[in-house]
Design an enzyme around this catalytic site. Structure first.
Site, mmCIF file in Angstrom:
data_model
loop_
_atom_site.group_PDB
_atom_site.id
_atom_site.type_symbol
_atom_site.label_atom_id
_atom_site.label_comp_id
_atom_site.label_asym_id
_atom_site.label_seq_id
_atom_site.Cartn_x
_atom_site.Cartn_y
_atom_site.Cartn_z
ATOM 1 N N ARG A 1 0.804 -1.229 0.000
ATOM 2 C CA ARG A 1 0.000 0.000 0.000
ATOM 3 C C ARG A 1 0.837 1.280 0.000
ATOM 4 N NH1 ARG A 1 -5.521 -0.836 3.576
ATOM 5 N NH2 ARG A 1 -6.221 -2.742 2.535
ATOM 6 N N ASP B 1 -12.566 12.605 13.741
ATOM 7 C CA ASP B 1 -11.769 11.604 13.032
ATOM 8 C C ASP B 1 -10.345 12.131 12.941
ATOM 9 O OD1 ASP B 1 -12.571 9.004 11.242
ATOM 10 O OD2 ASP B 1 -10.749 9.957 10.497
#
Length: 268
Positions: free
Chosen positions: A35, A145
């Site tokens: 990734r 978040d």
């Protein structure tokens, strides 16, 4: 494509991410390399040693966020795990409305709200439940978040809507932008306060919460990190308040909350 990372660079990188953000990646070497390889190329690095040393030296928030966004999944949707919302509307909301009939304030936190569907969803349930009384109540939801990218999408409030969304809500709480893309109505947007927050930090908000939704967040944490977070959430919960986690998560047996429904806990 860069596909290898040395033991030392992998240890430095994963230790840094775990200590600062609670995310455990020590057993996910292939995921980390696959990734992050494209990110290395984008940043102009030819190997992980360059990338990791610069990242840890500079600690640039934007670059760190890019790394976190690659390694975690900011995936959510409206009406996710509807059993929680049913318990919220049938048990928790009637209880809180009776309890706070005098001061007319609800304190709810969507912790790890990702792109915003959860807090907007909660606001719709509350508006429907209170009906004509809704304007008399302060029901603003805190939504946090760690990701600035997720926060930006949440604040924008434009989504493709699932078929599971009640048709009445589509009419009442959204306006069509283009095709199946809809914008959340202003009254629902105004009822949610978005703030960037790292759940590994001390929780020092001005108020304690009647309900904390922290769903699909702890899947990235090891057990000691989960336990420490749960203790912080417990301290941030009002007596009698609730914590809801995802059905794919669990609390340890010695967690301070009492279980009252699947994945739903109460501070007695």
């Amino acid at each position: 494509m860069i596909t290898t990372i040395s033991d030392e660079d992998f240890r430095k990188l994963t230790n840094f991410i775990k200590s600062e953000y609670g995310i455990t990646l020590q057993e996910k070497r292939q995921l980390v390399t696959s990734r992050l390889s494209s990110l290395l190329a984008e940043e102009g690095h030819t190997n992980f040693t360059q990338f990791v040393s610069q990242l840890l030296r500079e600690r640039n928030p934007q670059k760190i966020e890019k790394v976190l966004n690659r390694l975690t999944t900011n995936y959510t949707f409206f009406m996710r795990e509807t059993e929680h919302f049913e318990f919220f509307t049938k048990v928790i909301l009637p209880e809180l409305v009776r309890k706070y009939q005098h001061k007319k304030v609800l304190s709810i936190w969507s912790a790890g709200c990702s792109s915003g569907e959860e807090p907007y969803n909660l606001s719709m349930y509350i508006k429907d439940f209170l009906g004509p009384q809704a304007s008399q109540w302060d029901t603003r939801i805190l939504a946090t978040d760690i990701s600035q990218k997720a926060m930006a999408k949440a604040k924008q409030g434009i989504y493709e809507l699932p078929d599971t969304l009640p048709p009445a809500w589509r009419k009442k709480y959204f306006r069509q932008v283009q095709g199946n893309r809809y914008a959340v109505s202003q009254e629902i947007r105004d009822n949610v306060i978005f703030q960037t927050f790292n759940l590994m930090d001390p929780i020092k908000f001005r108020i304690k919460f009647d309900v904390i939704f922290c769903r699909n967040v702890m899947i990235y944490f090891d057990q000691p990190t989960k336990d420490a977070l749960v203790r912080r959430l417990y301290d941030a919960t009002n007596p009698g308040g609730y914590l809801m986690i995802s059905h794919s998560e669990n609390l340890s047996k010695d967690a301070p909350y009492a279980t009252v429904a699947p994945s739903t806990f109460q501070k007695k």
